[in-house]
Motif scaffolding. Structure first.
Motif, PDB file in Angstrom:
ATOM      1  N   UNK A   1     -49.528  40.322  -4.786  1.00  0.00           N
ATOM      2  CA  UNK A   1     -48.485  41.050  -4.069  1.00  0.00           C
ATOM      3  C   UNK A   1     -48.831  42.525  -4.092  1.00  0.00           C
ATOM      4  N   UNK A   2     -48.887  43.128  -2.922  1.00  0.00           N
ATOM      5  CA  UNK A   2     -49.156  44.557  -2.788  1.00  0.00           C
ATOM      6  C   UNK A   2     -47.856  45.282  -2.474  1.00  0.00           C
ATOM      7  N   UNK A   3     -47.567  46.375  -3.193  1.00  0.00           N
ATOM      8  CA  UNK A   3     -46.296  47.064  -3.037  1.00  0.00           C
ATOM      9  C   UNK A   3     -46.445  48.547  -3.351  1.00  0.00           C
ATOM     10  N   UNK A   4     -45.663  49.418  -2.712  1.00  0.00           N
ATOM     11  CA  UNK A   4     -45.680  50.838  -3.076  1.00  0.00           C
ATOM     12  C   UNK A   4     -45.217  51.026  -4.519  1.00  0.00           C
ATOM     13  N   UNK A   5     -45.664  52.098  -5.180  1.00  0.00           N
ATOM     14  CA  UNK A   5     -45.353  52.277  -6.612  1.00  0.00           C
ATOM     15  C   UNK A   5     -43.862  52.336  -6.925  1.00  0.00           C
ATOM     16  N   UNK A   6     -43.081  53.119  -6.156  1.00  0.00           N
ATOM     17  CA  UNK A   6     -41.665  53.273  -6.480  1.00  0.00           C
ATOM     18  C   UNK A   6     -40.923  51.963  -6.310  1.00  0.00           C
ATOM     19  N   UNK A   7     -41.222  51.223  -5.255  1.00  0.00           N
ATOM     20  CA  UNK A   7     -40.602  49.915  -5.040  1.00  0.00           C
ATOM     21  C   UNK A   7     -40.944  48.973  -6.187  1.00  0.00           C
ATOM     22  N   UNK A   8     -42.206  49.012  -6.621  1.00  0.00           N
ATOM     23  CA  UNK A   8     -42.621  48.132  -7.712  1.00  0.00           C
ATOM     24  C   UNK A   8     -41.847  48.436  -8.987  1.00  0.00           C
ATOM     25  N   UNK A   9     -41.703  49.716  -9.312  1.00  0.00           N
ATOM     26  CA  UNK A   9     -41.081  50.094 -10.586  1.00  0.00           C
ATOM     27  C   UNK A   9     -39.572  49.861 -10.596  1.00  0.00           C
ATOM     28  N   UNK A  10     -38.913  50.177  -9.488  1.00  0.00           N
ATOM     29  CA  UNK A  10     -37.453  50.190  -9.497  1.00  0.00           C
ATOM     30  C   UNK A  10     -36.809  48.964  -8.849  1.00  0.00           C
ATOM     31  N   UNK A  11     -37.572  48.202  -8.082  1.00  0.00           N
ATOM     32  CA  UNK A  11     -37.016  47.019  -7.420  1.00  0.00           C
ATOM     33  C   UNK A  11     -37.701  45.750  -7.904  1.00  0.00           C
TER      34      UNK A  11
ATOM     35  N   UNK B   1     -42.615  28.660 -12.322  1.00  0.00           N
ATOM     36  CA  UNK B   1     -43.540  28.819 -13.456  1.00  0.00           C
ATOM     37  C   UNK B   1     -44.988  28.525 -13.111  1.00  0.00           C
ATOM     38  N   UNK B   2     -45.243  27.803 -12.008  1.00  0.00           N
ATOM     39  CA  UNK B   2     -46.616  27.466 -11.645  1.00  0.00           C
ATOM     40  C   UNK B   2     -47.273  28.541 -10.791  1.00  0.00           C
ATOM     41  N   UNK B   3     -46.566  29.629 -10.508  1.00  0.00           N
ATOM     42  CA  UNK B   3     -47.125  30.713  -9.701  1.00  0.00           C
ATOM     43  C   UNK B   3     -47.480  31.871 -10.626  1.00  0.00           C
ATOM     44  N   UNK B   4     -48.728  32.274 -10.588  1.00  0.00           N
ATOM     45  CA  UNK B   4     -49.192  33.413 -11.380  1.00  0.00           C
ATOM     46  C   UNK B   4     -49.266  34.637 -10.472  1.00  0.00           C
ATOM     47  N   UNK B   5     -48.377  35.601 -10.706  1.00  0.00           N
ATOM     48  CA  UNK B   5     -48.300  36.786  -9.861  1.00  0.00           C
ATOM     49  C   UNK B   5     -49.280  37.858 -10.326  1.00  0.00           C
ATOM     50  N   UNK B   6     -49.891  38.505  -9.357  1.00  0.00           N
ATOM     51  CA  UNK B   6     -50.681  39.709  -9.615  1.00  0.00           C
ATOM     52  C   UNK B   6     -50.124  40.807  -8.711  1.00  0.00           C
ATOM     53  N   UNK B   7     -49.572  41.849  -9.302  1.00  0.00           N
ATOM     54  CA  UNK B   7     -48.962  42.934  -8.540  1.00  0.00           C
ATOM     55  C   UNK B   7     -49.934  44.104  -8.494  1.00  0.00           C
ATOM     56  N   UNK B   8     -50.292  44.528  -7.288  1.00  0.00           N
ATOM     57  CA  UNK B   8     -51.169  45.684  -7.100  1.00  0.00           C
ATOM     58  C   UNK B   8     -50.406  46.746  -6.309  1.00  0.00           C
ATOM     59  N   UNK B   9     -50.758  47.995  -6.524  1.00  0.00           N
ATOM     60  CA  UNK B   9     -50.049  49.102  -5.893  1.00  0.00           C
ATOM     61  C   UNK B   9     -50.769  49.563  -4.637  1.00  0.00           C
ATOM     62  N   UNK B  10     -49.980  49.914  -3.622  1.00  0.00           N
ATOM     63  CA  UNK B  10     -50.497  50.501  -2.397  1.00  0.00           C
ATOM     64  C   UNK B  10     -50.046  51.956  -2.322  1.00  0.00           C
ATOM     65  N   UNK B  11     -50.631  52.702  -1.394  1.00  0.00           N
ATOM     66  CA  UNK B  11     -50.281  54.117  -1.228  1.00  0.00           C
ATOM     67  C   UNK B  11     -49.695  54.276   0.170  1.00  0.00           C
ATOM     68  N   UNK B  12     -48.369  54.367   0.291  1.00  0.00           N
ATOM     69  CA  UNK B  12     -47.744  54.343   1.623  1.00  0.00           C
ATOM     70  C   UNK B  12     -48.238  55.436   2.560  1.00  0.00           C
ATOM     71  N   UNK B  13     -48.272  56.685   2.099  1.00  0.00           N
ATOM     72  CA  UNK B  13     -48.598  57.787   3.003  1.00  0.00           C
ATOM     73  C   UNK B  13     -50.018  57.681   3.545  1.00  0.00           C
ATOM     74  N   UNK B  14     -50.934  57.152   2.736  1.00  0.00           N
ATOM     75  CA  UNK B  14     -52.320  56.997   3.161  1.00  0.00           C
ATOM     76  C   UNK B  14     -52.570  55.654   3.820  1.00  0.00           C
ATOM     77  N   UNK B  15     -51.506  54.808   3.875  1.00  0.00           N
ATOM     78  CA  UNK B  15     -51.615  53.473   4.463  1.00  0.00           C
ATOM     79  C   UNK B  15     -52.715  52.664   3.793  1.00  0.00           C
ATOM     80  N   UNK B  16     -52.854  52.856   2.491  1.00  0.00           N
ATOM     81  CA  UNK B  16     -53.867  52.133   1.724  1.00  0.00           C
ATOM     82  C   UNK B  16     -53.200  50.986   0.992  1.00  0.00           C
ATOM     83  N   UNK B  17     -53.288  49.788   1.551  1.00  0.00           N
ATOM     84  CA  UNK B  17     -52.645  48.616   0.954  1.00  0.00           C
ATOM     85  C   UNK B  17     -53.586  47.941  -0.018  1.00  0.00           C
ATOM     86  N   UNK B  18     -53.014  47.157  -0.914  1.00  0.00           N
ATOM     87  CA  UNK B  18     -53.833  46.388  -1.830  1.00  0.00           C
ATOM     88  C   UNK B  18     -54.702  45.403  -1.065  1.00  0.00           C
TER      89      UNK B  18
END
Length: 305
Positions: free
Chosen positions: A98-108, A121-138
């Motif tokens: 899952x790719x998400x902006x930093x503030x959304x990841x931390x607070x939501x 329980x059978x889903x292993x999540x990996x959360x990576x951060x994107x940079x919204x202003x630079x449009x750099x997604x995970x």
């Protein structure tokens, strides 16, 4: 090394099980094969080594060579067993990035994750951060959350929550300023700037014919903007959904009743129609709608009180 020969893994497992359990029959039961198959596998290992490993009888007894070899076999099998790729349970886990902006990841997202992991329980999540202003997604994310401008149908994806924005400030800043009773009083206050949360929608809702602020630091992250507001550096145009903890404990104070729809909304981008990605996107949308609703109710209760 051309003269180096290895026995089969099945042969080594049969030898270790028979040495530990004492009979071919018990080893066969553990390995889900026949006793004859266990015997043949062990014979193949003995022929490869050129020495017997057991003294056969009612109960198997290790020969001196067998005792020495068992030490090496157990060490080798232990190393192989430690590799997660060899565990059947690991193969049943479905990994989801899952790719998400930093503030959304931390607070939501992160505060809500226990509910998802408990339900899936059978889903292993990996959360990576994107940079919204630079449009750099995970890279290669299965589900992407982005801050986007415009209609969801036009830009793709689904709006996650009906956010609003309104001015907020720390009590430490308000104590240094003249009273801010009406929106026009913001002319005497420092306004925090970020391209992700322009003031124009709120100025229009408040009936202020003002241009975007052009003084002070320009912060390219919603979380940094909130941190600056908490530090008393200026008034932030912020979302109650992101600031709800600080609104509740009073470290940020909403200034006016005027609210506006933000220029940018959090969208969850197209994902698979089924499987873990779809389940996660649907869960996230429900969670975000609840968070936004609770934040607005908190504001309403604060005004009523």
């Amino acid at each position: 090394m051309p003269d180096l020969r290895f026995p089969s893994i099945d042969g080594l497992r049969a030898f270790e099980a028979a040495a530990r359990l004492g009979t071919f029959e018990k080893a066969a039961e553990e390995l889900a094969v026949t006793a004859s198959a266990v015997g043949k596998r062990i014979v193949a290992v003995e022929e490869l080594l050129g020495t017997p490993l057991f003294q056969r009888g009612p109960r198997l007894t290790l020969t001196p060579a067998g005792k020495e070899y068992l030490t090496h076999v157990r060490a080798a099998l232990g190393l192989l067993a430690a590799a997660p790729q060899h565990r059947r349970g690991a193969r049943r886990v479905q990994r989801l990035r899952v790719s998400t902006p930093p503030t959304f990841a931390r607070h939501i997202l992160v505060p809500e994750l226990p509910a998802f992991t408990q339900a899936h329980p059978a889903v292993e999540l990996e959360v990576v951060l994107s940079i919204p202003f630079l449009d750099a997604a995970g890279a290669e994310a299965d589900v992407q959350v982005q801050v986007r401008h415009g209609d969801a149908a036009a830009v793709g994806g689904t709006v996650l929550m009906p956010d609003v924005v309104l001015p907020m400030a720390a009590p430490s800043l308000l104590s240094r300023l003249p009273p801010l009773r009406t929106p026009t009083d913001l002319a005497r206050a420092p306004l925090l700037r970020t391209p992700l949360e322009p003031w124009a929608p709120w100025f229009e809702a408040a009936g202020l014919p003002w241009a975007e602020p052009d003084q002070g630091p320009r912060l390219l992250d919603l979380g940094l903007t909130l941190e600056a507001a908490l530090g008393g550096q200026g008034v932030a145009l912020a979302r109650p959904s992101l600031a709800r903890t600080w609104l509740e404990n009073g470290t940020l104070v909403p200034l006016f009743d005027v609210q506006a729809t933000p220029a940018h909304q959090y969208h969850v981008l197209p994902h698979a129609t089924g499987g873990a990605a779809a389940a996660f996107a649907q869960w996230l949308q429900r969670s975000c709608e609840r968070i936004a609703r609770d934040a607005l109710e908190q504001l309403a209760a604060r005004r009523a009180g």
